[in-house]
Scaffold this active site. Structure first.
Site, PDB file in Angstrom:
ATOM      1  N   PHE A   1       0.802  -1.244   0.173  1.00 29.84           N
ATOM      2  CA  PHE A   1       0.078  -0.099   0.034  1.00 29.84           C
ATOM      3  C   PHE A   1       0.886   1.231  -0.042  1.00 29.84           C
ATOM      4  O   PHE A   1       0.413   2.516   0.054  1.00 29.84           O
ATOM      5  CB  PHE A   1      -1.003  -0.044   1.189  1.00 29.84           C
ATOM      6  CG  PHE A   1      -2.035  -1.025   0.758  1.00 29.84           C
ATOM      7  CD1 PHE A   1      -2.863  -0.777  -0.019  1.00 29.84           C
ATOM      8  CD2 PHE A   1      -2.278  -2.084   1.752  1.00 29.84           C
ATOM      9  CE1 PHE A   1      -4.048  -1.784  -0.187  1.00 29.84           C
ATOM     10  CE2 PHE A   1      -3.105  -3.043   1.588  1.00 29.84           C
ATOM     11  CZ  PHE A   1      -4.148  -2.940   0.719  1.00 29.84           C
ATOM     12  N   LYS A   2       2.110   1.077  -0.135  1.00 33.55           N
ATOM     13  CA  LYS A   2       3.055   2.246  -0.015  1.00 33.55           C
ATOM     14  C   LYS A   2       2.455   3.319   0.943  1.00 33.55           C
ATOM     15  O   LYS A   2       2.396   4.496   0.624  1.00 33.55           O
ATOM     16  CB  LYS A   2       3.234   2.856  -1.514  1.00 33.55           C
ATOM     17  CG  LYS A   2       3.949   1.843  -2.438  1.00 33.55           C
ATOM     18  CD  LYS A   2       4.715   2.296  -3.520  1.00 33.55           C
ATOM     19  CE  LYS A   2       5.242   1.384  -4.424  1.00 33.55           C
ATOM     20  NZ  LYS A   2       4.445   0.376  -4.975  1.00 33.55           N
ATOM     21  N   VAL A   3       2.343   3.079   2.365  1.00 33.44           N
ATOM     22  CA  VAL A   3       1.800   3.653   3.100  1.00 33.44           C
ATOM     23  C   VAL A   3       2.730   4.900   3.410  1.00 33.44           C
ATOM     24  O   VAL A   3       3.847   4.833   3.690  1.00 33.44           O
ATOM     25  CB  VAL A   3       1.689   3.009   4.360  1.00 33.44           C
ATOM     26  CG1 VAL A   3       1.121   3.773   5.634  1.00 33.44           C
ATOM     27  CG2 VAL A   3       1.059   1.424   4.311  1.00 33.44           C
ATOM     28  N   ALA A   4       2.186   6.053   3.466  1.00 30.76           N
ATOM     29  CA  ALA A   4       2.765   7.373   3.195  1.00 30.76           C
ATOM     30  C   ALA A   4       2.069   8.489   3.862  1.00 30.76           C
ATOM     31  O   ALA A   4       1.660   9.627   3.215  1.00 30.76           O
ATOM     32  CB  ALA A   4       3.187   7.735   1.662  1.00 30.76           C
TER      33      ALA A   4
ATOM     34  N   ASN B   1      -0.458   8.674  12.890  1.00 29.07           N
ATOM     35  CA  ASN B   1      -1.796   8.151  13.319  1.00 29.07           C
ATOM     36  C   ASN B   1      -2.527   7.611  12.170  1.00 29.07           C
ATOM     37  O   ASN B   1      -3.024   6.293  12.412  1.00 29.07           O
ATOM     38  CB  ASN B   1      -2.713   9.177  13.962  1.00 29.07           C
ATOM     39  CG  ASN B   1      -4.021   8.767  14.592  1.00 29.07           C
ATOM     40  OD1 ASN B   1      -3.877   7.741  15.482  1.00 29.07           O
ATOM     41  ND2 ASN B   1      -5.193   8.848  13.865  1.00 29.07           N
ATOM     42  N   THR B   2      -2.452   8.120  11.002  1.00 31.40           N
ATOM     43  CA  THR B   2      -3.191   7.504   9.858  1.00 31.40           C
ATOM     44  C   THR B   2      -2.591   6.005   9.229  1.00 31.40           C
ATOM     45  O   THR B   2      -3.102   5.019   9.007  1.00 31.40           O
ATOM     46  CB  THR B   2      -3.174   8.305   8.586  1.00 31.40           C
ATOM     47  OG1 THR B   2      -3.893   9.670   9.015  1.00 31.40           O
ATOM     48  CG2 THR B   2      -3.941   7.922   7.466  1.00 31.40           C
TER      49      THR B   2
ATOM     50  N   ALA C   1       9.538  -6.608 -17.323  1.00 32.66           N
ATOM     51  CA  ALA C   1       8.822  -5.657 -17.953  1.00 32.66           C
ATOM     52  C   ALA C   1       9.731  -4.280 -17.970  1.00 32.66           C
ATOM     53  O   ALA C   1       9.531  -3.462 -18.913  1.00 32.66           O
ATOM     54  CB  ALA C   1       7.262  -5.591 -17.753  1.00 32.66           C
TER      55      ALA C   1
ATOM     56  N   GLY D   1      14.933  -4.762 -15.909  1.00 26.44           N
ATOM     57  CA  GLY D   1      16.232  -5.157 -15.199  1.00 26.44           C
ATOM     58  C   GLY D   1      16.247  -6.889 -15.238  1.00 26.44           C
ATOM     59  O   GLY D   1      15.327  -7.479 -15.586  1.00 26.44           O
TER      60      GLY D   1
ATOM     61  N   ALA E   1      17.017 -10.531 -13.465  1.00 29.04           N
ATOM     62  CA  ALA E   1      16.962 -11.016 -11.912  1.00 29.04           C
ATOM     63  C   ALA E   1      18.280 -11.354 -11.437  1.00 29.04           C
ATOM     64  O   ALA E   1      18.854 -11.055 -10.329  1.00 29.04           O
ATOM     65  CB  ALA E   1      16.075 -12.599 -11.899  1.00 29.04           C
TER      66      ALA E   1
HETATM   67  P1  BMP Z   1       6.234  -5.669 -13.010  1.00 29.02           P
HETATM   68  O1  BMP Z   1       7.153  -6.698 -12.773  1.00 29.02           O
HETATM   69  O2  BMP Z   1       5.067  -5.931 -13.590  1.00 29.02           O
HETATM   70  O3  BMP Z   1       6.910  -4.225 -13.486  1.00 29.02           O
HETATM   71  O4  BMP Z   1       5.850  -5.210 -11.473  1.00 29.02           O
HETATM   72  C1  BMP Z   1       6.410  -4.590 -10.468  1.00 29.02           C
HETATM   73  C2  BMP Z   1       5.790  -4.413  -9.377  1.00 29.02           C
HETATM   74  O5  BMP Z   1       6.590  -3.799  -8.545  1.00 29.02           O
HETATM   75  C3  BMP Z   1       4.618  -3.603  -9.573  1.00 29.02           C
HETATM   76  O6  BMP Z   1       3.376  -4.157  -8.345  1.00 29.02           O
HETATM   77  C4  BMP Z   1       5.013  -2.268  -8.895  1.00 29.02           C
HETATM   78  O7  BMP Z   1       3.945  -1.408  -8.643  1.00 29.02           O
HETATM   79  C5  BMP Z   1       5.924  -2.487  -7.829  1.00 29.02           C
HETATM   80  N1  BMP Z   1       7.006  -1.572  -7.866  1.00 29.02           N
HETATM   81  C6  BMP Z   1       8.002  -1.404  -8.680  1.00 29.02           C
HETATM   82  O8  BMP Z   1       7.809  -1.758  -9.811  1.00 29.02           O
HETATM   83  N2  BMP Z   1       8.878  -0.405  -8.440  1.00 29.02           N
HETATM   84  C7  BMP Z   1       9.075   0.214  -7.376  1.00 29.02           C
HETATM   85  O9  BMP Z   1      10.085   0.835  -7.047  1.00 29.02           O
HETATM   86  C8  BMP Z   1       8.264  -0.142  -6.104  1.00 29.02           C
HETATM   87  C9  BMP Z   1       7.329  -1.192  -6.499  1.00 29.02           C
HETATM   88  O10 BMP Z   1       6.587  -1.334  -5.406  1.00 29.02           O
END
Ligand code: BMP
Length: 218
Positions: free
Chosen positions: A58-61, A65-66, A171, A174, A176
């Site tokens: 959720f990339k909480v930001a 409190n929230t 996609a 990069g 792995a």
């Molecule tokens: P994809 O392999 O389809 O590019 O997906 C990458 C996933 O990682 C997505 O859910 C994207 O929101 C997340 N993400 C990202 O790509 N880069 C970031 O820096 C942080 C992420 O959470």
């Protein structure tokens, strides 16, 4: 341990569950975020948790409190970890870590994002965020597979004390094996798996690439 996390950014519940069932043996966790949760509801977390641990992205930001209120909901829903942004500062991160520890769950902190724009404003503060995450007792960092040299730099700063999970494989361009070699513990892969004609085969191939890299290191 496959060192791979599936990013399940699918908006159809049946399709998402089908992919999870298809590839779970090749991934150590499934990352879910706004696309899937907004489309299908928070209940999908428990359904997916049948297959693997679930990381709630959720990339909480927000203010502390929230953040606390958000993290409570996320962990009540059955997630094993939450992803928070680091740029909101130490008190906001502390709030996430506090709630996570109540549930005995984990927090990952985004240090710098993987898309080209991630270099604009986030990269200059990434190292400070990494140090803060370490001090705050986070479990790990999210760092970009599109910039393995940055992962290497971040790894130097945090040593072995934090886990690095790394999106941007496939996609986004990069590789792995490159980012594992640079010091990431897990790669996060979305489209290259769930959009593949044969997702299971795609997952198997990336998992093998990672295993080859790890074996080569010893
Ligand atoms: P994809 O392999 O389809 O590019 O997906 C990458 C996933 O990682 C997505 O859910 C994207 O929101 C997340 N993400 C990202 O790509 N880069 C970031 O820096 C942080 C992420 O959470």
């Amino acid at each position: 341990n496959t060192h791979m996390i599936l990013a399940l950014d699918i908006t159809d519940r049946e399709e998402a569950l089908k992919i999870a069932e298809d590839v779970w043996e090749f991934v150590d966790a499934i990352k879910v975020g706004y696309p899937l949760i907004l489309a299908t509801g928070l209940g999908i977390i428990r359904e997916l948790a049948e297959f693997t641990p679930v990381i709630a992205d959720f990339k909480v930001a927000d203010i502390p409190n929230t953040n606390r209120l958000i993290c409570d909901q996320v962990f009540e829903a059955g997630a094993d970890a939450v992803i928070a942004q680091g740029f909101t500062g130490r008190d906001s991160l502390d709030a996430c870590v506090e709630i996570a520890s109540e549930y005995r769950k984990d927090v990952f902190v985004v240090s710098e994002m993987s898309h080209p724009g991630g270099a604009d404003f986030m990269q200059p503060v990434a190292e400070a965020i990494a140090k803060m995450a370490l001090e705050a007792g986070a479990f790990g960092l999210v760092a970009p597979a599109t910039r393995p040299e940055r992962v290497k730099k971040i790894r130097k700063i945090i040593g072995d004390k934090l886990t690095i999970i790394s999106p941007g494989v496939g996609a986004q361009g990069g590789r792995a094996s490159d980012v594992i070699a640079a010091g990431a513990d897990w790669v996060i892969v979305g489209r290259s798996i769930y959009k593949a004609k044969f997702p299971k085969e795609a997952a198997r191939q990336i998992a093998e690439e990672i295993q080859d890299e790890i074996r080569g290191e010893y």
